[in-house]
Structures are given as structure tokens and as C-alpha cells.
Design an enzyme around this catalytic site. Sequence first.
Site, mmCIF file in Angstrom:
data_model
loop_
_atom_site.group_PDB
_atom_site.id
_atom_site.type_symbol
_atom_site.label_atom_id
_atom_site.label_comp_id
_atom_site.label_asym_id
_atom_site.label_seq_id
_atom_site.Cartn_x
_atom_site.Cartn_y
_atom_site.Cartn_z
ATOM 1 C CB ILE A 230 -1.020 -0.015 1.156
ATOM 2 C CG1 ILE A 230 -1.771 1.311 1.216
ATOM 3 C CG2 ILE A 230 -0.421 -0.323 2.499
ATOM 4 C CD1 ILE A 230 -3.195 1.165 1.649
ATOM 5 N NE ARG B 181 -16.247 16.475 0.454
ATOM 6 C CZ ARG B 181 -17.528 16.390 0.249
ATOM 7 N NH1 ARG B 181 -18.024 16.641 -0.920
ATOM 8 N NH2 ARG B 181 -18.336 16.063 1.226
ATOM 9 C CD GLU C 116 -1.769 0.892 8.235
ATOM 10 O OE1 GLU C 116 -2.641 1.261 7.425
ATOM 11 O OE2 GLU C 116 -0.576 1.240 8.167
ATOM 12 N N GLY D 201 26.023 -6.024 28.074
ATOM 13 C CA GLY D 201 26.658 -5.791 26.776
ATOM 14 C C GLY D 201 26.204 -6.753 25.709
ATOM 15 N N GLY E 71 2.253 3.631 10.195
ATOM 16 C CA GLY E 71 0.843 3.414 10.548
ATOM 17 C C GLY E 71 0.203 4.665 11.131
#
Length: 382
Positions: A123, A179, A244, A342, A365
Site C-alpha cells: 500500500i 475529496r 491497520e 553488553g 501506521g
Amino acid sequence: MPNHLWMNEDHTAFADTVSRFFAEEITPNKDAWTQAGTIPKSLWKKAGDMGILGATFPEEHGGLGLSRHFDAVTFLEQTKAGDSGWGVSVHNIAAHYITAFGTEEQKARWLPDLASGDKVAAIAMTEPGTGSDLQAVKTTAIKDGNEYLINGSKTFITNGGSADLIVLVAKTDPKAKGRGVSLIIVETEGLEGFSVGRRLKKMGMKRNDTAELSFEDVRVPLTNLLGTEEGQGFYQLMKQLPWERLILGFMALGASQCALDLTLDYVKERKAFGQRIMDFQNTRFKLAEAKTKIELLAAFCDQCLAELEEGKLTAEKAAMVKWWGTQTQCEVIDECLQLFGGYGYMSEYPISELYTDARVQKIYGGTNEIMKEVIARSMDVD
Ligand SMILES: Cc1cc2nc3c(=O)[nH]c(=O)nc-3n(C[C@H](O)[C@H](O)[C@H](O)COP(=O)(O)OP(=O)(O)OC[C@H]3O[C@@H](n4cnc5c(N)ncnc54)[C@H](O)[C@@H]3O)c2cc1C
């Protein structure tokens, strides 16, 4: 491990299948694919054959017609196995735009290949000049005869280098703001004017194929407009973003659990000052805090999932689970890594990969700042 009250025998059986898939197909190959910076396409087909990709797609279009709980199982198992590099969540999100808004003809045309893994989806919203402010996208898809003429560029696109099908956010009416936005399905095979730019090098998620995409006078049929009406893109995005964002909550949960499990194993083995690291009160308190946060996150994710299934998950609640979940993930993994000393900073220890992979969760996201805006806006109405 949190107890998900919704999990029944079917979910448990599916979880076993998915967990085996990750153990056999991804875990042994992690290092090689991290080096390559991508994951081979053959993996998608294997996942498709096992019903993982199409679990929640309609049965008549190649899926299993199951509830989103089964996708939640997949994302939990993926992250519990210490992986977030395989872009299966983005594939799923892209496909669900088609299940939600596609015409019957579009669903029949695209979903079966996405369920089987023959095609990989991406996407593409973000552009070099705009990420958070989606209304400002500059990519255009202008009607020209029976086609849309597409121009623009996208960046940071997960699965971008391997995608066969892209849900593209473009302006069909560049003069209008929200729009004027539409979603156009772009099939990449042999597509003139379409090119994949650099595979982007990242601080984490190194197996994840993240790419720049360029569209120069690309032509696709008008029938590739998702749905039937131009200008619906912003509405469609707003409707799907809660899913999502909930996925990111579940992935945060699985990754946090993975970190805690790894840490428990380590602190029970490692010694300092003649005792196990586990025996220091600080360690016990940190682990107790992590376990509590994980339980809370699980309960919140489960509640959001129940609301999503009932069609009642609000944008603000999805924003809450995204920001709080990913913030919690980063806190838990940071505290866990600290207990490794470490060794936690060494690439060969999986906790270090969990740490670098986690950071982007607060960014993509919708950034966590944007999530808080969404929540605040919901309280700031007359
Ligand atoms: C590994 C990775 C994978 C990704 N995958 C995809 C993908 O598959 N598809 C896709 O389309 N995109 C993807 N993205 C892009 C991601 O969604 C964007 O990076 C994100 O939305 C932020 O946009 P930006 O980077 O342009 O940041 P900007 O929008 O420039 O934001 C910069 C900073 O300003 C803050 N800010 C912006 N606006 C506001 C505001 N109104 N109020 C307060 N603070 C604000 C932000 O929170 C952020 O801290 C991915 C990114 C990464 C790193």
C-alpha cells in the site's frame, strides 16, 4: 503468556500451524534474508498454501472466510517468533481494502492471487514530501480516455520491491483536498513507466523490503479505481486504518512477549556477584513490570478486536492501541535489553534485533503524535 479469552480450539490449531510455519520457514533463514535485505517470493506461496494469507478473505474469492481473530493469531505468532521483517501485515491490509471496497468483479479479479501468495501486495500512501499529512499527496491519477494517467513518487513502501499489486493513494482531482483522493489498484508486471527505486537501508527491519516507487505516465484502466466512485479514497483510508492500527497493537504485544521470554531464559543463566541476574530485586521488578504491561496490552488488544468484529472500533480507540501498544513495546524491549548487559547490544543476540525493529512501530501506521491528535480531536467536539 497472556490468556486470550476468545481463543478456542480452532484458533489454537491455527496458531500451531502458523507457529510451525515461522519456526520452519523463517527462523532458519533470518540471517541470510537480513543480509539480502529482502525475503524470497517463494515464501508467500508457501504461506498461501497453508491458508495463512487468505484466512480472513471471503471464501468465494479464495479465502477461508474466518474472523479477524485468525489474522491476529498470525501477527502474534510472527512477532512471538521474533520476526517483523516479512511484510505479511501490509499484504493483509492492502487485501482488506479490496474486500471492504472492491466491486464483486474486483474482488474476483485480485483476491484469489493474494490469498494463494501468487501475488504480493503493498500500500503506497507516503511520498518524499508528505507522510502524516495524507491530504497533501502529490501523486495524480488523471482520467484520459479509458485509462488513468499516473504520475508521482512514493517512498518507504513496505513490500515495494516485490509487490505485484499496489493500492495507490493518488489525487484524481488535484484541486480538491481530501475529496480529491482516490485509491487506484496498480498491477506492476510489465507496467510501462513504473519503476522501483532504491531498496532502502534501515536501522532495523532489515529483512523487510522497503522501497521507493516511481510512476511516470503510467497507464491503468479506469476499472482499477477501487470501488465505483472517485474521491472516496480518504473515506476508505479512514475506515481501514483502525484495522491497520490494531494489527500494530498485536504485533507490539507479540514482540514484547518474545523479548520477555528471551530475557527470562538469559537472566536465569547469567551470573554476577555469585548469583543469577534473576535474583537481583531490580531484575525481578523489571520483569514483573514487563509482564504486567504485556497483560494490559493483551486485554486492550482483545477488547479492540471484539469491537472491530462488531464494527464498533472507533478511530480514537484504534489510535490508543497503536500509540500505547507501540510505546509499551519500546519500553519493555529496552528494559529487557538492559538485563542482557553488553550482550544485548550484540547483533547475534535476538534481543538487539527486537530493539531496532521496535523503533519504527512508533512512526509508521500514523506516527504516535498523530495518534494523540486523533484521540484529542475526539474529545474536542461540541
Ligand atoms: C520501515 C517503514 C515502513 C513503512 N511502510 C510504509 C508503507 O508500506 N506504506 C506507506 O504508505 N508508508 C509507509 N511508511 C511511511 C510511514 O507511514 C511514514 O513515515 C509516517 O506516516 C510519517 O510520515 P513522515 O515520515 O513523512 O513524517 P512527517 O509527517 O514528516 O513527520 C515528522 C514528525 O513530525 C510530527 N508531526 C507531523 N504532523 C504533526 C502534527 N499534526 N502534530 C504533531 N506532530 C506532527 C510527526 O509525528 C513526526 O514526529 C513506512 C515507514 C517506514 C520507516
